[in-house]
Every structure is written in structure tokens, then in C-alpha cells.
Scaffold this motif. Structure first.
Motif, mmCIF file in Angstrom:
data_model
loop_
_atom_site.group_PDB
_atom_site.id
_atom_site.type_symbol
_atom_site.label_atom_id
_atom_site.label_comp_id
_atom_site.label_asym_id
_atom_site.label_seq_id
_atom_site.Cartn_x
_atom_site.Cartn_y
_atom_site.Cartn_z
ATOM 1 N N UNK A 13 48.396 49.975 51.240
ATOM 2 C CA UNK A 13 48.343 49.860 52.692
ATOM 3 C C UNK A 13 46.920 49.582 53.157
ATOM 4 N N UNK A 14 46.809 48.948 54.311
ATOM 5 C CA UNK A 14 45.497 48.700 54.892
ATOM 6 C C UNK A 14 44.719 50.010 55.010
ATOM 7 N N UNK A 15 43.452 49.951 54.625
ATOM 8 C CA UNK A 15 42.613 51.130 54.617
ATOM 9 C C UNK A 15 42.602 51.865 53.295
ATOM 10 N N UNK A 16 43.501 51.500 52.406
ATOM 11 C CA UNK A 16 43.589 52.142 51.112
ATOM 12 C C UNK A 16 42.651 51.536 50.096
ATOM 13 N N UNK A 17 42.811 51.970 48.843
ATOM 14 C CA UNK A 17 41.913 51.561 47.774
ATOM 15 C C UNK A 17 42.684 51.176 46.522
ATOM 16 N N UNK A 18 42.091 50.278 45.754
ATOM 17 C CA UNK A 18 42.567 49.911 44.435
ATOM 18 C C UNK A 18 41.369 49.716 43.528
ATOM 19 N N UNK A 19 41.580 49.901 42.237
ATOM 20 C CA UNK A 19 40.541 49.679 41.247
ATOM 21 C C UNK A 19 41.072 48.731 40.182
ATOM 22 N N UNK A 20 40.449 47.572 40.068
ATOM 23 C CA UNK A 20 40.822 46.587 39.069
ATOM 24 C C UNK A 20 39.947 46.727 37.835
ATOM 25 N N UNK A 21 40.533 46.457 36.685
ATOM 26 C CA UNK A 21 39.807 46.472 35.426
ATOM 27 C C UNK A 21 40.060 45.174 34.681
ATOM 28 N N UNK A 22 39.086 44.742 33.916
ATOM 29 C CA UNK A 22 39.231 43.560 33.086
ATOM 30 C C UNK A 22 38.470 43.783 31.782
ATOM 31 N N UNK A 23 39.183 43.676 30.682
ATOM 32 C CA UNK A 23 38.571 43.855 29.374
ATOM 33 C C UNK A 23 38.550 42.536 28.614
ATOM 34 N N UNK A 24 37.404 42.209 28.050
ATOM 35 C CA UNK A 24 37.255 41.020 27.229
ATOM 36 C C UNK A 24 37.336 41.395 25.757
ATOM 37 N N UNK A 25 38.018 40.559 24.989
ATOM 38 C CA UNK A 25 38.135 40.795 23.559
ATOM 39 C C UNK A 25 38.158 39.462 22.829
ATOM 40 N N UNK A 26 37.875 39.498 21.535
ATOM 41 C CA UNK A 26 37.883 38.297 20.725
ATOM 42 C C UNK A 26 36.524 37.989 20.132
ATOM 43 N N UNK A 27 36.236 36.707 19.992
ATOM 44 C CA UNK A 27 34.987 36.252 19.381
ATOM 45 C C UNK A 27 33.866 36.287 20.408
ATOM 46 N N UNK A 28 33.217 37.422 20.502
ATOM 47 C CA UNK A 28 32.172 37.645 21.496
ATOM 48 C C UNK A 28 30.871 38.009 20.805
ATOM 49 N N UNK A 29 29.843 37.212 21.066
ATOM 50 C CA UNK A 29 28.505 37.565 20.629
ATOM 51 C C UNK A 29 27.823 38.421 21.692
ATOM 52 N N UNK A 30 27.925 37.971 22.929
ATOM 53 C CA UNK A 30 27.428 38.736 24.062
ATOM 54 C C UNK A 30 28.086 38.204 25.330
ATOM 55 N N UNK A 31 28.162 39.044 26.336
ATOM 56 C CA UNK A 31 28.717 38.658 27.625
ATOM 57 C C UNK A 31 27.576 38.514 28.619
ATOM 58 N N UNK A 32 27.414 37.314 29.127
ATOM 59 C CA UNK A 32 26.328 37.045 30.058
ATOM 60 C C UNK A 32 26.645 37.609 31.445
ATOM 61 N N UNK A 33 27.761 37.156 31.986
ATOM 62 C CA UNK A 33 28.146 37.521 33.339
ATOM 63 C C UNK A 33 29.649 37.767 33.393
ATOM 64 N N UNK A 34 30.057 38.749 34.167
ATOM 65 C CA UNK A 34 31.464 38.973 34.448
ATOM 66 C C UNK A 34 31.644 39.026 35.956
ATOM 67 N N UNK A 35 32.825 38.658 36.403
ATOM 68 C CA UNK A 35 33.051 38.656 37.833
ATOM 69 C C UNK A 35 34.511 38.604 38.197
ATOM 70 N N UNK A 36 34.731 38.624 39.498
ATOM 71 C CA UNK A 36 36.070 38.557 40.060
ATOM 72 C C UNK A 36 36.143 37.445 41.082
ATOM 73 N N UNK A 37 37.214 36.676 41.015
ATOM 74 C CA UNK A 37 37.549 35.671 41.995
ATOM 75 C C UNK A 37 38.935 35.993 42.539
ATOM 76 N N UNK A 38 39.267 35.423 43.677
ATOM 77 C CA UNK A 38 40.597 35.639 44.226
ATOM 78 C C UNK A 38 41.102 34.370 44.896
ATOM 79 N N UNK A 39 42.418 34.250 44.943
ATOM 80 C CA UNK A 39 43.059 33.107 45.568
ATOM 81 C C UNK A 39 44.143 33.614 46.517
ATOM 82 N N UNK A 40 43.858 33.622 47.821
ATOM 83 C CA UNK A 40 44.883 34.011 48.798
ATOM 84 C C UNK A 40 46.009 32.986 48.824
ATOM 85 N N UNK A 41 47.168 33.369 49.331
ATOM 86 C CA UNK A 41 48.294 32.423 49.397
ATOM 87 C C UNK A 41 47.919 31.168 50.168
#
Length: 122
Positions: A13-41
Motif C-alpha cells: 500500500x502507498x506509504x509502505x515499504x519493500x526491500x529488494x535483493x539481487x544476488x550475482x553468481x557465476x564467472x565473476x572476477x569482481x563487480x564494478x557497479x550494481x544498480x536498480x532500474x525500473x520500467x513502469x507500465x
């Protein structure tokens, strides 16, 4: 091959909260940058927030003061804490990571998660 898996989306509901998580796995030497994007309808994908390996953050003006991005480098995981949510936050949220996959600094690729739906009711 690198995989990004998002979790934490849902209905709130409006005014509420959510917490998103994203885990990277696989062939990783190092992670430079991580971020979130969104696409509204019916709209284009837009940047929400990014965080570098050193902890430097950047936010879209529309979410400043409400959203907080953080990361756990040991777990290759990025989080997005979303507070005071508004109906206009409704979108599919995508995790993004810029990853170095080899020992050379030029061996860098960008990866995307499948997306997780976030719906904010008024």
C-alpha cells in the motif's frame, strides 16, 4: 556466465515499504557497479539507483530520500530499501551489474536480472 536473481517484489500500500535483493553468481572476477532500474507500465526503463564497489551511490531524483541502495560485497548482493512508497513507484524492477569477468580490466560486461514486479496501491 553470470546470473542475477532478484527477490522481494510484491504488492504494498502507498506509504509502505519493500526491500529488494539481487544476488550475482557465476564467472565473476569482481563487480564494478550494481544498480536498480525500473520500467513502469507503458513507459521506458529508467535508472533508480546505483552503487559502486567502493560504496558510492547515485539516485534518481524521484526516489531520493525514500529509497536506499546498499550492497554486501562478500555475498555479491545488492539491496534496495524502498520506503514511503507511492503509486508511481509501480513498475518492474530490474537488477543491473557491471562485472569484470577476467583478470584484465577490459574484460567487463553488463548483466540484467529477469525483473521483479512491484505494485503500490493507492
Amino acid at each position: 556466465q553470470v546470473q542475477l536473481v532478484e527477490s522481494g517484489g510484491g504488492l504494498v500500500q502507498a506509504g509502505g515499504s519493500l526491500r529488494l535483493s539481487c544476488r550475482a553468481s557465476g564467472s565473476i572476477f569482481s563487480i564494478k557497479t550494481m544498480g536498480w532500474y525500473r520500467q513502469p507500465p507503458g513507459k521506458q526503463r529508467e535508472l533508480v539507483a546505483t552503487i559502486t564497489s567502493g560504496g558510492s551511490t547515485d539516485y534518481a531524483d524521484s526516489v531520493k530520500g525514500r529509497f536506499t541502495i546498499s550492497r554486501d560485497n562478500a555475498k555479491n548482493t545488492v539491496y534496495l530499501q524502498m520506503n514511503s512508497m507511492k503509486p508511481e513507484d509501480t513498475a518492474v524492477y530490474y537488477c543491473n551489474a557491471v562485472i569484470q569477468y577476467g583478470i584484465w580490466s577490459s574484460s567487463v560486461s553488463t548483466y540484467w536480472g529477469q525483473g521483479t514486479q512491484v505494485t503500490v496501491s493507492s
